[in-house]
Design an enzyme around this catalytic site. Structure first.
Site, mmCIF file in Angstrom:
data_model
loop_
_atom_site.group_PDB
_atom_site.id
_atom_site.type_symbol
_atom_site.label_atom_id
_atom_site.label_comp_id
_atom_site.label_asym_id
_atom_site.label_seq_id
_atom_site.Cartn_x
_atom_site.Cartn_y
_atom_site.Cartn_z
ATOM 1 N N CYS A 10 0.839 -1.184 0.000
ATOM 2 C CA CYS A 10 0.000 0.000 0.000
ATOM 3 C C CYS A 10 0.885 1.250 0.000
ATOM 4 C CB CYS A 10 -0.939 0.103 1.193
ATOM 5 S SG CYS A 10 -1.874 -1.378 1.516
ATOM 6 N N ARG A 65 2.726 0.600 -5.524
ATOM 7 C CA ARG A 65 2.779 -0.114 -4.246
ATOM 8 C C ARG A 65 1.503 -0.925 -3.996
ATOM 9 N NH1 ARG A 65 6.788 2.117 -1.053
ATOM 10 N NH2 ARG A 65 5.847 1.075 0.708
ATOM 11 N N TRP A 83 -3.116 -2.521 -1.475
ATOM 12 C CA TRP A 83 -2.829 -3.896 -1.919
ATOM 13 C C TRP A 83 -3.369 -4.762 -0.786
ATOM 14 C CZ3 TRP A 83 0.086 -8.165 -0.277
ATOM 15 C CH2 TRP A 83 0.322 -9.136 -1.258
ATOM 16 N N ASN A 98 -0.510 1.540 6.265
ATOM 17 C CA ASN A 98 0.222 0.576 5.420
ATOM 18 C C ASN A 98 0.926 -0.379 6.368
ATOM 19 O OD1 ASN A 98 1.889 -0.774 3.613
ATOM 20 N ND2 ASN A 98 3.424 0.841 3.644
ATOM 21 N N GLY A 99 0.646 -1.668 6.230
ATOM 22 C CA GLY A 99 1.295 -2.653 7.098
ATOM 23 C C GLY A 99 0.306 -3.719 7.525
ATOM 24 N N GLU A 144 15.095 -15.104 -14.971
ATOM 25 C CA GLU A 144 14.599 -13.725 -14.980
ATOM 26 C C GLU A 144 13.611 -13.512 -16.130
ATOM 27 O OE1 GLU A 144 14.387 -11.423 -12.985
ATOM 28 O OE2 GLU A 144 14.035 -9.634 -14.183
ATOM 29 N N LYS A 168 9.636 -12.449 -15.832
ATOM 30 C CA LYS A 168 9.050 -11.292 -16.521
ATOM 31 C C LYS A 168 7.775 -11.708 -17.258
ATOM 32 C CE LYS A 168 10.586 -8.821 -14.900
ATOM 33 N NZ LYS A 168 11.524 -8.721 -13.892
ATOM 34 N N GLU A 186 4.829 -12.765 -14.841
ATOM 35 C CA GLU A 186 4.246 -11.744 -13.970
ATOM 36 C C GLU A 186 3.411 -10.715 -14.725
ATOM 37 O OE1 GLU A 186 7.013 -9.359 -11.574
ATOM 38 O OE2 GLU A 186 8.496 -9.475 -13.154
ATOM 39 N N HIS A 216 14.978 -34.714 -17.454
ATOM 40 C CA HIS A 216 14.673 -35.378 -16.184
ATOM 41 C C HIS A 216 13.261 -35.048 -15.691
ATOM 42 C CE1 HIS A 216 18.724 -36.889 -16.002
ATOM 43 N NE2 HIS A 216 19.177 -35.676 -16.246
ATOM 44 N N LYS A 257 4.920 -3.432 -6.494
ATOM 45 C CA LYS A 257 6.353 -3.249 -6.710
ATOM 46 C C LYS A 257 7.135 -3.382 -5.411
ATOM 47 C CE LYS A 257 9.692 -0.910 -9.346
ATOM 48 N NZ LYS A 257 10.003 -2.181 -9.993
HETATM 49 C C1 G6P Z 1 8.195 -7.501 -5.952
HETATM 50 C C2 G6P Z 1 8.241 -6.901 -7.337
HETATM 51 C C3 G6P Z 1 9.445 -7.449 -8.101
HETATM 52 C C4 G6P Z 1 10.720 -7.225 -7.310
HETATM 53 C C5 G6P Z 1 10.616 -7.801 -5.886
HETATM 54 C C6 G6P Z 1 11.792 -7.382 -5.017
HETATM 55 O O1 G6P Z 1 7.913 -8.840 -6.017
HETATM 56 O O2 G6P Z 1 7.056 -7.181 -8.035
HETATM 57 O O3 G6P Z 1 9.555 -6.771 -9.339
HETATM 58 O O4 G6P Z 1 11.788 -7.818 -7.967
HETATM 59 O O5 G6P Z 1 9.440 -7.295 -5.262
HETATM 60 O O6 G6P Z 1 11.777 -5.985 -4.853
HETATM 61 P P1 G6P Z 1 13.021 -5.147 -4.390
HETATM 62 O O7 G6P Z 1 12.520 -3.741 -4.294
HETATM 63 O O8 G6P Z 1 13.437 -5.700 -3.053
HETATM 64 O O9 G6P Z 1 14.081 -5.327 -5.398
#
Ligand code: G6P
Length: 586
Positions: free
Chosen positions: A2, A27, A72, A98-99, A463, A467, A470, A486, A581
């Site tokens: 949030c 957020r 969120w 937030n929390g 990675e 991407k 997500e 395997h 994020k």
């Molecule tokens: C969330 C985001 C990702 C990010 C991860 C770690 O899951 O959606 O994109 O890689 O957090 O975030 P940070 O700010 O610790 O790199």
């Protein structure tokens, strides 16, 4: 998670709050709401979904005291009543949180008024404050007594229509700062929504309560001892916070990556030398989540291949479970774009209790992680707004390369290599931007997409698959190429896309063999290489570079592939469903 925002000062338009809130949407964006002091009354608005189209009422409001929240969901489903702000029965108190309040059920039991509007843990905080205010306490005393009862994480903003010259902010294990302007004082989850207003911030610490008035603020601990908190001027390297000519932040951030490599040139050698001496003879542990965890995998490879150090990489949410078994001279290297990810902060705090040294690589200046660390390397890649991390990953991986070289005394040599690579990266974008768009059209109706690679390029597969899944919501998974046979081969059938990340290096022919095994079962092979091959059904062409740097260029077309696939499927890559994020809950 949030995002929260608040303001007290001269009269501002309601849209100042919603505009700022929009910049916090990365957020969380399940629902949002605002509360304004307007003609001595509280006017509040709540809506589910993202902030699209500001209600006329907000456009007309002028106010000198306001709060806002973008959610969120943690406790309670996504609904208008569960959206913040929470407002008291008498409509005289408003609160955003937030929390997570861990003891909210116990506290609920103890409250005399058990009529809750929402299912949230946050409303319990409001009720606690409300009871105390109704028994004659000042808002400040009511808040400070209430927060002493809370267990969990909380960044709070509260105001009362009966004490209209005060905004109260509390921080405990969720981020919160104050932004000082000539017209008043903001409080916000981070600096991003305030970048148009100020570069002067007060970074609140855990256990701080700030009593904010129009032109001044005071900070206290929970026992009400006053604490000095400095105003810090942040000289920002931040690039424009708008999308510029791009349709989405993610696309803009992908395109910025050649410049991100150039920004590495501004890193200070002295800082790298100091960090190098700290880690040279240590047991090194990289920790991180999501993309930052993946970046750590490259750190491990670079440190073992270049510097002769063999670090471990541990997902931050798992790290506390191994902490008891790690040696005393260990150094914890925390990777985090935001510097606010709860799992990372939790691990670092626990490691600090064991007197371990903390080094971090962070993008957001003075974030909680940066402040907890003995040494910090800043990414300096500018604001990253798209939820799916792209340029921060490039920055992390290139800085880890620089650091591993710095341990060997090769800081300047690596700087030059990265500078050179920035030109290659521009070439990669130019070479592939149209063909990858075409490819995304081909894969958009696939149920599964697999990514394979060996050695360093397995990290790229991880990675790239993260991407794609997500932001497009297509099932995507990465395998070490040799492990296909395997088990995963059972998942291959006609036309299942298999992305093979394979530069022409020592392991190329082994990887190609694995691709051929998949092709024999019907797979559609997408080769990501510096050399074409007859077995590739589609070729993503990359220039030849030092094999350790190949991941930095091969990830670019795969980020673009994820982006275009999401757009074709009409999914917003900047705000994928269920994600945020900055994940500030464990
Ligand atoms: C969330 C985001 C990702 C990010 C991860 C770690 O899951 O959606 O994109 O890689 O957090 O975030 P940070 O700010 O610790 O790199």
């Amino acid at each position: 998670m949030c995002g929260i925002i608040g303001f007290i000062g001269e009269t501002i338009k309601g849209t100042v709050i919603t505009d700022a809130l929009k910049k916090l949407e990365y957020r969380g964006y399940d629902s949002w709401g605002t509360a304004f002091l307007s003609e001595n009354k509280i006017e509040f608005f709540k809506q589910t979904g993202q902030i699209n189209g500001i209600p006329e009422k907000i456009k007309k409001i002028n106010s000198s005291l306001a709060i806002g929240h973008t959610r969120w969901a943690t406790h309670g489903k996504i609904s208008k009543v569960n959206a913040h702000p929470h407002v008291s029965v008498n409509n005289d108190l408003a609160l955003v949180h937030n929390g997570i309040i861990e003891n909210f059920s116990e506290l609920k039991e103890k409250l005399s008024d058990k009529n809750f509007f929402s299912e949230t843990d946050s409303e319990v905080i409001l009720k606690l404050i409300e009871e105390k205010v109704n028994s004659g306490k000042s808002l400040f005393n009511a808040v400070s007594e209430s927060v002493s009862l809370l267990k969990g994480s909380f960044a709070l903003l509260v105001f009362s229509s009966k004490e209209k010259d005060k905004l109260i902010a509390v921080k405990h294990e969720s981020p919160l700062l104050l932004g000082i302007t000539e017209k008043g004082i903001f409080a916000a989850s981070d600096q991003i929504p305030l970048s148009n207003f100020t570069n002067q911030f007060v970074f609140l610490e855990d256990g701080d309560i700030a009593l904010i008035e129009k032109n001044n603020f005071k900070v206290f601990d929970f026992s009400l001892n006053e604490i000095k908190r400095e105003i810090i001027k942040v000289e920002s390297e931040i690039t424009s916070s708008g999308k510029l000519k791009y349709s989405h932040f993610m696309l803009k951030e992908i395109m910025e990556q050649p410049f991100v490599l150039k920004s590495v040139l501004s890193q200070e050698e002295k800082n790298f030398n100091e960090i190098s001496s700290l880690i040279k003879d240590s047991n090194l542990f990289f920790i991180g989540n999501g993309t930052s965890f993946n970046a750590g995998l490259f750190g491990k490879e670079f440190f073992s291949r270049i510097a002769g150090i063999n670090p471990q990489v541990i997902e931050a949410s798992e790290f506390p479970y191994v902490l008891d078994f790690i040696p005393e001279n260990s150094v914890i290297f925390a990777l985090s774009q935001s510097g606010e990810t709860a799992d990372v902060l939790d691990s670092v705090k626990k490691a600090k209790k064991k007197n371990l040294k903390i080094i971090s690589m962070v993008n957001v200046f003075n974030s909680s992680l940066a402040r907890l660390s003995d040494k910090v390397i800043y990414l300096n890649c500018g604001e990253e707004i798209g939820v799916a991390s792209t340029k921060a990953f490039t920055s992390q991986v290139s800085l880890l390369y620089l650091l591993a070289n710095s341990v060997k005394g090769n800081f300047n040599k690596a700087l030059n290599e990265l500078n050179e690579l920035s030109f290659k990266m521009t070439e990669v974008i130019e070479l592939n931007k149209n063909s990858v768009k075409e490819l995304s059209h081909k894969i958009k109706s696939s149920k599964d997409v697999f990514f394979i690679g060996r050695s360093l390029n397995y990290g790229v597969a991880l990675e790239a698959s993260l991407k794609l899944k997500e932001i497009s919501y297509i099932h995507a998974e990465a395998f070490q190429a040799g492990s296909l046979k395997h088990g995963p081969l059972a998942l291959i059938s006609d036309n299942v896309p298999v992305v093979v990340i394979a530069p022409k290096d020592k392991v190329f022919s082994d990887t190609l063999n694995n691709a051929i095994q998949a092709k024999a079962r019907g797979a559609f092979i997408i080769g990501v290489s510096d050399e074409n091959n007859n077995e590739f059904d589609f070729f993503i062409k990359l220039p030849k570079v030092n094999e350790l740097l190949f991941p930095l260029i091969s990830i670019i077309p795969l980020q673009l592939l994820a982006f275009h696939t999401a757009v074709f499927l009409e999914r917003n890559p900047d705000k994928p469903k269920n994600l945020a994020k900055s994940v500030t809950v464990k």
